[in-house]
Design a protein around this motif. Structure first.
Motif, short mmCIF file in Angstrom:
data_model
loop_
_atom_site.label_atom_id
_atom_site.label_comp_id
_atom_site.label_asym_id
_atom_site.label_seq_id
_atom_site.Cartn_x
_atom_site.Cartn_y
_atom_site.Cartn_z
N THR A 87 1.68 6.06 -4.02
CA THR A 87 3.12 7.18 -4.43
C THR A 87 2.96 8.48 -5.18
O THR A 87 4.02 9.15 -5.62
CB THR A 87 3.69 5.98 -5.50
N ASP B 269 0.49 -1.10 0.23
CA ASP B 269 -0.08 0.05 -0.01
C ASP B 269 0.77 1.66 0.16
O ASP B 269 0.31 2.30 -0.89
CB ASP B 269 -0.74 0.04 0.55
N ARG B 270 1.57 1.14 0.94
CA ARG B 270 2.71 2.26 0.72
C ARG B 270 3.56 2.75 -0.26
O ARG B 270 3.58 3.51 -0.76
CB ARG B 270 3.71 2.17 1.82
#
Length: 558
Positions: A388, A382-383
């Motif tokens: 992004t 997810d990160r």
């Protein structure tokens, strides 16, 4: 009349009897060794391969120089049979198929990784060393006893010729009686037939590879570029493989009481978050391991059931599902927490970015072989991929590994806000018994296996409900676990779940035989995994009014 042998030390009758017994018992053991772990029984060894008395007679009657060469050649042949038999037992135990030396050379390295991960490198090294020593000891005993037979002369030789001639006559009688009555013969040329069958299997595999090369050279039929993936335009597509998540987890009476309520709970959580779901079965090309064969099959649309096919695929121009999404404007990524070394095969799939174990930022302790828990993997995805700042949609493949053997310790879901860099899992990673303790108890292995599946399903369900947004998820198992967990002759099918807030998109899969919700129907068709790529392309590309069910030929099992 026996051939003359050079004068030498006269053999005692007792020595000749001992050599004959050792020779016969070793040969009986090797040639009658079952090729499947569930076939071991006393009856399996109550069988006379007639090659034994024939070979013994030749060793006693031939001139000594020629007999010594025969002893060496027969020892090599027996070693080959023993190697193949042991290979069959190991491969049948893990993958429910016979060992094929042409296709399975790499399997020894993969087996070592799993075995050493389960019992530890030291114990695994000692076990392998012991096995090698035992293997060589068996062959040495056979050769020494065969050589002793070549040295017999006089009365000892004549007595053994009479004895082995009688054994041969009895064996031929038993063989003929079995053929005449149509029953299982208690004597035949089973050893020779086994070697011939293995040679035929290798030849068949070589022909199969030529056919596969032809399939790779065949042009791929795809929708026009302006309609490809139109039905999911602008959405993230997330393909998630759950390690060792097979049909047995859902339907086996030992596991269903835990997994079925979990799937019901996940379905309720997803529904409350606005997601629809549909589930079906797909037949994996492998079981017990070799997950990349399932990945290659799903993503290429070709049946990749052995390493040789996989290697050919990696060198081909066949477009993977990932590459097709990239060409259509998606950012493609692979989240591979189990990859700890270079992965040159990744270039075939067409990923823009590959996040291997070291790229995911995990600072916690590993769960034995498992580098990080699934919860961390999903949050890192997810990160690092979804959020992004790049506005392009994502097509990602994720391989979750918390349910990979040795299934200890079993992770637990924590608050997502507490995951951080992974050190929050350190207490879990050092809890529970080591693999050697767990794997000493078959029932405990099975219990901890299904607990890890339960954890993975809970984690992916909670992740989608909380963070899924408008993404489309395809969640499936890569293969069934080993027969130790499923039992013999288990289905090779795995569950497939399609999850999206677009209910009409999910309904397209229901028209293909999928069952609404998170539990596939017991009577639903087992779709071959190599049909899934084209099915996904078709259902994700066509506008709603033009979607038609797949042809019947694609909806059946293999």
């Amino acid at each position: 009349m026996m051939a003359e042998r050079p004068p030498g030390k006269q053999n005692l009758s007792a020595r000749g009897i001992g050599a004959a017994l050792a020779f016969s018992l070793v040969a009986l053991f090797v040639l009658n060794l079952p090729d499947h772990p569930h076939a071991f029984s006393l009856r399996a060894f109550l069988h006379l391969p007639v090659e034994i008395p024939i070979l013994a007679l030749a060793l006693v009657l031939l001139p000594r120089r020629m007999a010594l060469w025969l002893a060496a050649l027969s020892t090599g042949a027996l070693g080959l049979v023993l190697f193949l038999r042991l290979g069959d037992i190991g491969v049948q135990s893990a993958f429910q198929r016979r060992f094929n030396p042409y296709l399975d050379v790499r399997i020894f390295a993969d087996g070592w990784n799993v075995f050493s991960g389960a019992v530890g490198p030291l114990a695994a090294s000692l076990a392998v060393a012991g096995a090698v020593i035992a293997f060589l000891a068996v062959l040495a005993l056979f050769f020494l006893s065969a050589r002793a037979l070549t040295r017999l002369s006089g009365t000892a030789a004549r007595n053994l010729v009479i004895a082995f001639s009688g054994v041969l006559a009895a064996g031929l009688f038993l063989w003929g009686a079995g053929l005449a009555t149509g029953t299982r013969p208690y004597a035949d040329t089973g050893g020779s037939a086994y070697v011939v069958s293995r040679v035929q299997a290798v030849a068949k595999a070589m022909r199969d590879m030529r056919r596969f090369d032809g399939m790779l050279a065949t042009s791929d039929s795809l929708p026009d570029a302006d309609t490809l993936f139109r039905a999911v335009e602008g959405r993230d597509i997330v393909l998630v493989f759950i390690e060792s998540y097979g049909r047995s987890a859902v339907e086996d009476p030992r596991y269903a009481p835990l997994i079925d309520p979990r799937l019901d709970a996940v379905e309720a959580e997803l529904s409350e978050a606005g997601f629809a779901s549909a589930s079906g079965w797909s037949v994996s090309p492998t079981m017990g391991g070799l997950s990349w064969l399932a990945h290659g099959t799903f993503l290429s649309g070709l049946w990749v059931d052995n390493q040789a096919r996989y290697d050919r695929l990696m060198m081909s121009d066949r477009k993977s599902l990932n590459r097709l999404f990239r060409e259509a404007g998606w950012r493609t990524a692979a989240i591979m927490p189990a990859i700890t070394m270079d992965w040159p095969e990744g270039s075939y799939y067409g990923y823009d970015t590959i996040f291997a174990s070291d790229d995911l930022g995990y600072e916690g302790k590993p769960f034995n072989w498992v580098t990080m828990p699934d919860q961390y993997t999903l949050l890192a995805f997810d990160r690092l991929v979804r959020h992004t700042g790049d506005d392009r949609p994502v097509m990602a493949e994720i391989a979750l590994i918390s349910s990979h053997a040795p299934w200890t310790p079993v992770p637990e879901l924590i608050d997502w806000a507490d995951v951080g860099d992974g050190r929050a899992f350190d207490a879990q990673a050092t809890s529970g018994d080591p693999p050697a303790v767990v794997w000493s108890d078959r029932d405990r292995v099975r219990r901890q296996y299904i607990e890890t599946i339960d954890y993975s399903l809970q984690t992916i369900g909670d992740y989608i409900a909380r963070f899924g947004e408008d993404a489309v998820f395809i969640v499936l198992g890569d293969h069934q676990p080993a027969p130790l967990v499923t039992g013999p002759d288990a289905s090779r099918a795995v569950p497939v779940h399609v999850i999206s807030r677009d209910a009409q998109l999910v309904e397209r899969f229901e028209a293909e035989g999928f069952t609404p919700g998170m539990i596939p129907g017991a009577d639903a068709s087992e779709l071959s995994m190599d049909t899934m790529r084209d099915r996904v392309i078709r259902l994700f590309s066509a506008p709603p009014s033009t979607v038609q069910p797949a042809p019947a030929a694609l909806n059946g099992a293999l």
